[in-house]
Write a protein that holds these residues in place. Structure first.
Motif, short mmCIF file in Angstrom:
data_model
loop_
_atom_site.label_atom_id
_atom_site.label_comp_id
_atom_site.label_asym_id
_atom_site.label_seq_id
_atom_site.Cartn_x
_atom_site.Cartn_y
_atom_site.Cartn_z
N SER A 35 -6.64 -5.41 -0.83
CA SER A 35 -5.79 -6.58 -0.62
C SER A 35 -4.55 -6.16 0.15
O SER A 35 -3.81 -5.29 -0.29
CB SER A 35 -5.38 -7.18 -1.97
OG SER A 35 -4.35 -8.13 -1.81
N SER A 37 -1.86 -7.84 0.65
CA SER A 37 -0.64 -8.19 -0.08
C SER A 37 -0.35 -7.19 -1.20
O SER A 37 0.79 -6.81 -1.42
CB SER A 37 -0.75 -9.61 -0.65
OG SER A 37 -1.85 -9.71 -1.53
N SER A 38 -1.40 -6.76 -1.90
CA SER A 38 -1.19 -5.78 -2.97
C SER A 38 -0.79 -4.43 -2.39
O SER A 38 0.02 -3.71 -2.98
CB SER A 38 -2.44 -5.65 -3.83
OG SER A 38 -3.53 -5.13 -3.08
N GLU A 41 2.89 -4.67 -1.53
CA GLU A 41 3.73 -4.57 -2.71
C GLU A 41 3.75 -3.14 -3.25
O GLU A 41 4.80 -2.66 -3.71
CB GLU A 41 3.24 -5.53 -3.79
CG GLU A 41 3.43 -7.01 -3.45
CD GLU A 41 4.90 -7.38 -3.25
OE1 GLU A 41 5.76 -6.75 -3.90
OE2 GLU A 41 5.17 -8.28 -2.44
N SER A 42 2.61 -2.47 -3.21
CA SER A 42 2.55 -1.08 -3.70
C SER A 42 3.47 -0.18 -2.87
O SER A 42 4.18 0.66 -3.42
CB SER A 42 1.12 -0.55 -3.64
OG SER A 42 0.28 -1.24 -4.55
#
Length: 222
Positions: A35, A37-38, A41-42
């Motif tokens: 992902s 988006s993930s 964020e990570s």
């Protein structure tokens, strides 16, 4: 939402960057459960990314609604591929600036290695973040961890110290000795083509040359 790019593939020609994240690559990542988006964020919230100068935790992405980022994750900073890749990125800095894209490079290494890396490649230190010991971010992003090899417990520490004594940072501490030894075992196995299909072919191609490959330098670069 801030726009960002996690780079796994960039193409260069005549010192100008042609970066298009391949549709097929994204489809493959999507199928594997990746992902964007993930991943974003990570990277943004990682507590393991360090400033290469101060050694303190520092996010590579700053809070801004208008900024675009090209984030490149590398393996060890001492690898030839890492330095060569960054030399191309540095050569493309004007193209990135014209497109209002900020470069961020993440690599594995110490602050000393980071300084030498920046000196060698010309990469500005403020565009680099390092991972020193904790590779949690790489695991979260599903990076390949190498072949499933391990060192038996009955192998004495003295043997490991003998083989690791030539490391640039010297023999690792007792706490990091076995993890470091297993990491180097996997790394050297991959260089030998174990668990890394195509590696030997590329190494041989690098030594012998490839007249069918696209030109990497302009006529006036030499």
């Amino acid at each position: 939402m801030m726009r960002s790019a996690v780079s796994l593939c960039c193409c260069f020609k005549n010192r100008s960057i042609l970066f298009v994240i391949l549709l097929l690559q994204f489809l493959a990542l999507a199928v594997s459960g990746f992902s964007a988006s993930s991943a974003y964020e990570s990277i943004k919230n990682s507590a393991t990314l360090l400033d290469p100068i101060t050694g303190e935790v520092s996010s590579p992405i700053f809070s801004s609604e208008e900024k675009k980022y090209l984030v490149v994750l590398l393996p060890q900073l001492g690898e030839f591929d890492s330095s060569e890749y960054c030399e191309f990125l540095v050569a493309a800095d004007e193209t990135l600036a014209l497109n209002d894209i900020e470069l961020r490079v993440i690599g594995i290494g110490s602050t000393t290695a980071a300084q030498k890396f920046c000196d060698f490649t010309g990469l500005p230190p403020d565009e680099l973040r390092i991972v020193k010991d904790d590779i949690t971010l790489y695991k979260e992003l599903n990076f390949y961890n190498g072949p499933d090899l391990s060192i038996p417990d009955n192998v004495p520490d003295g043997v490991l110290k003998f083989f690791l004594r030539q490391l640039p940072g010297g023999i690792p501490s007792e706490e990091l000795l076995r993890p470091a030894a297993e990491s180097w075992l996997k790394y050297n196995a991959m260089c030998a083509g174990i668990g890394a299909p195509g590696t030997l072919r590329e190494i041989i191609r690098g030594y012998l040359g490839d007249t069918s490959a696209p030109e990497r330098f302009r006529d006036d670069d030499v």
